[in-house]
Scaffold this active site. Structure first.
Site, PDB file in Angstrom:
ATOM      1  N   CYS B 165       0.862  -1.206  -0.089  1.00  0.00           N
ATOM      2  CA  CYS B 165       0.148  -0.047   0.182  1.00  0.00           C
ATOM      3  C   CYS B 165       0.930   1.345   0.156  1.00  0.00           C
ATOM      4  O   CYS B 165       0.450   2.419  -0.080  1.00  0.00           O
ATOM      5  CB  CYS B 165      -0.865  -0.035   1.177  1.00  0.00           C
ATOM      6  N   HIS B 292      -2.590   7.956   6.167  1.00  0.00           N
ATOM      7  CA  HIS B 292      -3.058   6.543   5.556  1.00  0.00           C
ATOM      8  C   HIS B 292      -4.558   5.989   6.105  1.00  0.00           C
ATOM      9  O   HIS B 292      -5.041   5.669   5.222  1.00  0.00           O
ATOM     10  CB  HIS B 292      -1.965   5.446   5.949  1.00  0.00           C
ATOM     11  N   GLU B 303      -0.819   5.456  13.686  1.00  0.00           N
ATOM     12  CA  GLU B 303      -0.578   6.665  12.866  1.00  0.00           C
ATOM     13  C   GLU B 303      -0.908   7.665  13.630  1.00  0.00           C
ATOM     14  O   GLU B 303      -0.214   8.725  13.821  1.00  0.00           O
ATOM     15  CB  GLU B 303      -1.429   6.453  11.576  1.00  0.00           C
ATOM     16  N   LYS B 321     -10.393   7.828   3.532  1.00  0.00           N
ATOM     17  CA  LYS B 321     -10.922   6.175   2.836  1.00  0.00           C
ATOM     18  C   LYS B 321     -12.353   6.050   2.950  1.00  0.00           C
ATOM     19  O   LYS B 321     -12.872   4.965   2.336  1.00  0.00           O
ATOM     20  CB  LYS B 321      -9.847   5.400   3.676  1.00  0.00           C
ATOM     21  N   HIS B 326      -9.917   1.756   1.011  1.00  0.00           N
ATOM     22  CA  HIS B 326      -8.714   1.766   0.833  1.00  0.00           C
ATOM     23  C   HIS B 326      -8.205   1.057  -0.590  1.00  0.00           C
ATOM     24  O   HIS B 326      -8.429  -0.182  -1.077  1.00  0.00           O
ATOM     25  CB  HIS B 326      -7.963   0.924   2.128  1.00  0.00           C
ATOM     26  N   PHE B 384       2.133  -3.271   3.915  1.00  0.00           N
ATOM     27  CA  PHE B 384       2.617  -4.553   4.402  1.00  0.00           C
ATOM     28  C   PHE B 384       4.249  -4.523   4.184  1.00  0.00           C
ATOM     29  O   PHE B 384       4.761  -3.851   3.611  1.00  0.00           O
ATOM     30  CB  PHE B 384       1.939  -5.644   3.508  1.00  0.00           C
TER      31      PHE B 384
END
Lengths: 269, 396
Positions: B165, B292, B303, B321, B326, B384
């Site tokens: 991502c 994010h 975050e 999002k 996402h 990831f």
């Protein structure tokens, strides 16, 4: 056209029957293979249970990466890294697609997170404790050349040294028909900005692909040995590095860098 | 780093095609998520009960005849996203000025066109891929990069970045290095990811998919909504007349876990600090941060912790999002486009669907939108493998 340069601080290599760069050098010199070579690498960076469970593409990538760092005398945690693989792990691709076609709700969470293209980069940074940037790229037959370019431009942008790791594994199942790849192959270079006594220097220049480069790219021993692997386009450079070790300067390789483009790499001592 | 001009930029998401569709939907707090209606390839299986950000019209679209070998959902979205906001004209102009071989193509993705491989496995013909899918071009991670190069005629370095991502944020960093080192004079960067079984059932296997539309940073958040998107930006060395700039990038690794972020957000902090340092600005200069913000319980807390450690309470930070879902490997470019829209129009998005702030998240996290002229906007993208990237954009 700008020429990019780097000192080759360390080399790692793994192919069937050739589990180290020393074994590759001997193979280029006299054609021998290591008789009792393991079928898959056992990357010491991972804990023993992870070592057994890791996908073999991750195992080969981590093995050659650590070997290159050791040869360079560099702390793995200190290096930014570039991981280049044409296909990633095709065993996992085959598993994911076959499972989705029958029992999609049974996908294994571990196989899923191992399916990302940056799985090897992730395991490396975790195992090495490296908080430095890591990237994972793919560019078809130009994958190695583009990975080398990215490593060299990271040096140009100020990195002290960069770890470049290239690997691919065998393709299996129906997808093997369209994305053929045989065996397990990996190689790594630690590239640095600084001159080092006795270490070769690599220069690279991107240009138009030229025909009739047969002399420079004629299959060497390593290129013949692992010809069926998707990362085989990198092997002319490693053959040249092996020959440079034996014969001295002036050698090199022309690597595919995408449609109509080539990366000319020279090795200087 | 030397600032780079953003000469053109665009995104196509569940909110619609092109920049105006994104801006209008953000202004009107009109989200693009719908109940999951993506057909499942396995016989007799129902779609997962969740919400998705699906791009309308991809099924009816066809690639031009000359590009037929690239046919698949992902490359159709890549093609669709290329057609907006003057991008084609800007590319033609750059190729004319510099030469096509001096314009790089750096594309981020996580799934590439794996959807086509999944389809092939669902329609095996005596154990082999069906004839219409025996096209190597769609069964490789490099499919989106190679397709965009073929579709645009650009001839510079061409590469697909696949760091999950963070992919299409890292393309800005890679392009910046290519231009600085003199390997090209301009770069088309972007990202494309489409919905497919791998991502829906994969994230479901990790128990990260919410049953309802995602609620980033809400105390009651339960997980993410997946989406699909494509977007691009054209980067060149900046001149005096350029108004939108890439000023900094920062990349880092968590060195912690494959699918769980570092508990103190140390990797995220490193990426943000590095981006600020490269831009040469202090944290309090940042006016807007697109988080994010995936809406999973742990990612958002971590975050928020990292943001609170770095920025004053005055920062306006939000996750978009809830509008798009996402979009995985396309999240970096989509949310960079939103950050650029914030710079251009002074529209700082809030956070859709979220109403009850998680007390663990600091004052920087905003649910309401704001309107004011701003100078610096930042975008976070984390993937990831603990792979992080932050970008700083500026209005000159």
């Amino acid at each position: 056209m700008s020429t990019l340069r780097a000192t080759i601080d360390g080399i790692g290599f793994w192919a069937p029957g050739l589990p180290s760069w020393d074994a590759a050098l001997r193979h280029v010199r006299d054609g021998t293979l290591v008789a009792d070579a393991p079928a898959r690498p056992s990357p010491q960076l991972l804990a023993p249970n992870e070592r057994r469970r890791a996908p073999e593409t991750v195992a080969v990538a981590l093995d050659v990466a650590l070997a290159a760092c050791t040869a360079a005398g560099r702390e793995p945690a200190a290096l930014p890294s570039v991981f280049a693989s044409a296909h990633g792990d095709m065993t996992i691709t085959d598993y994911m697609c076959a499972t989705l076609a029958s029992e999609p709700r049974s996908i294994s969470p571990t196989r899923f997170h191992n399916s990302v293209h940056n799985a090897a980069a992730g395991y490396w940074t975790i195992g090495a404790g490296a908080m430095q940037p890591a990237t994972a790229i793919s560019a078809g037959t130009a994958t190695f050349a583009q990975g080398l370019i990215e490593a060299l431009v990271q040096l140009a942008a100020g990195a002290d040294a960069v770890l470049l790791v290239a690997y691919d594994g065998p393709s299996v199942g129906p997808v093997a028909q369209v994305s053929p790849s045989v065996g397990l192959l990996g190689a790594a270079l630690v590239l640095s900005r600084h001159a080092r006594e006795g270490a070769p220097v690599l220069s690279a220049e991107l240009g138009a692909a030229v025909e009739a480069v047969a002399d420079a790219t004629a299959a060497g021993a390593l290129a013949r040995h692992a010809a069926g692997n998707a990362m085989a386009p990198m092997l002319p450079l490693f053959d040249a590095l092996a020959r440079a070790d034996a014969r001295g300067p002036g050698d090199g390789a022309i690597l595919s860098a995408g449609p109509g483009r080539a990366l000319t790499v020279r090795i200087h001592r | 780093m030397a600032p780079l001009a953003i000469r053109a930029y665009t995104a196509t998401t569940a909110l619609g095609r092109g920049r105006d569709a994104q801006l209008q939907a953000l202004r009107e707090r009109r989200g693009g998520l719908r109940r999951n209606d993506l057909p499942v390839l396995a016989p007799g299986q129902e779609p997962l009960a969740c919400w998705i950000g699906r791009v309308d019209g991809l099924e009816e679209l066809a690639l031009p005849a000359g590009l037929a070998e690239w046919e698949c959902r992902n490359n159709r979205l890549a093609w669709l996203a290329l057609q907006h906001d003057g991008l084609r004209d800007a590319l033609a102009d750059a190729a004319a000025r510099h030469g096509a071989e001096r314009v790089a193509v750096v594309i981020g993705t996580s799934t590439a066109s794996i959807g086509a491989t999944e389809e092939g496995y669902a329609r095996l013909d005596h154990g082999a891929l069906p004839t219409d899918l025996q096209r190597p071009t769609v069964h490789t991670p490099h499919s989106p990069g190679a397709f965009v190069q073929a579709a645009t005629g650009l001839r510079g370095p061409c590469v697909t970045v696949a760091t999950a991502c963070s992919s299409s944020a890292k393309v800005f960093a890679q392009a910046s290095r290519l231009i600085d080192a003199g390997l090209c004079d301009a770069a088309l960067v972007g990202g494309i990811d489409t919905l497919c079984g791998s991502v829906l059932f994969g994230f479901n296997s990790l128990q990260l998919v919410a049953a309802d539309p995602c609620m980033p940073f809400d105390a009651a958040r339960t997980g993410l909504s997946l989406g699909e998107a494509g977007g691009y930006a054209l980067l060149e060395r900046a001149g005096a007349a350029d108004t939108l700039l890439l000023r900094g990038y920062g990349e880092s690794s968590d060195a912690y876990h494959m699918s769980t972020p570092h508990p103190q957000g140390l990797g995220a902090q490193l990426a943000m600090r590095d981006a600020l340092a490269r831009a040469g600005i202090a944290p309090d200069a940042v006016d807007y941060l697109n988080l994010h913000g995936t809406a999973t319980p742990s990612n958002d807390s971590v975050e928020a912790l990292a943001v609170a450690a770095l920025f004053p309470a005055s920062l306006h930070a939000s996750s978009t999002k809830g509008w798009t879902g996402h979009t995985l490997g396309a999240a970096g470019i989509v949310e960079s486009v939103i950050a650029l829209l914030a710079l251009e129009h002074g529209e700082l998005p809030g956070t859709l669907n979220s109403t009850a702030p998680d007390p663990a998240c600091g004052p920087q996290i905003r649910f309401a939108a704001a309107q004011r002229p701003i100078r610096y906007a930042m975008n976070n993208s984390f993937g990831f493998g603990g792979n992080n990237c932050s970008l700083v954009f500026a209005r000159a």
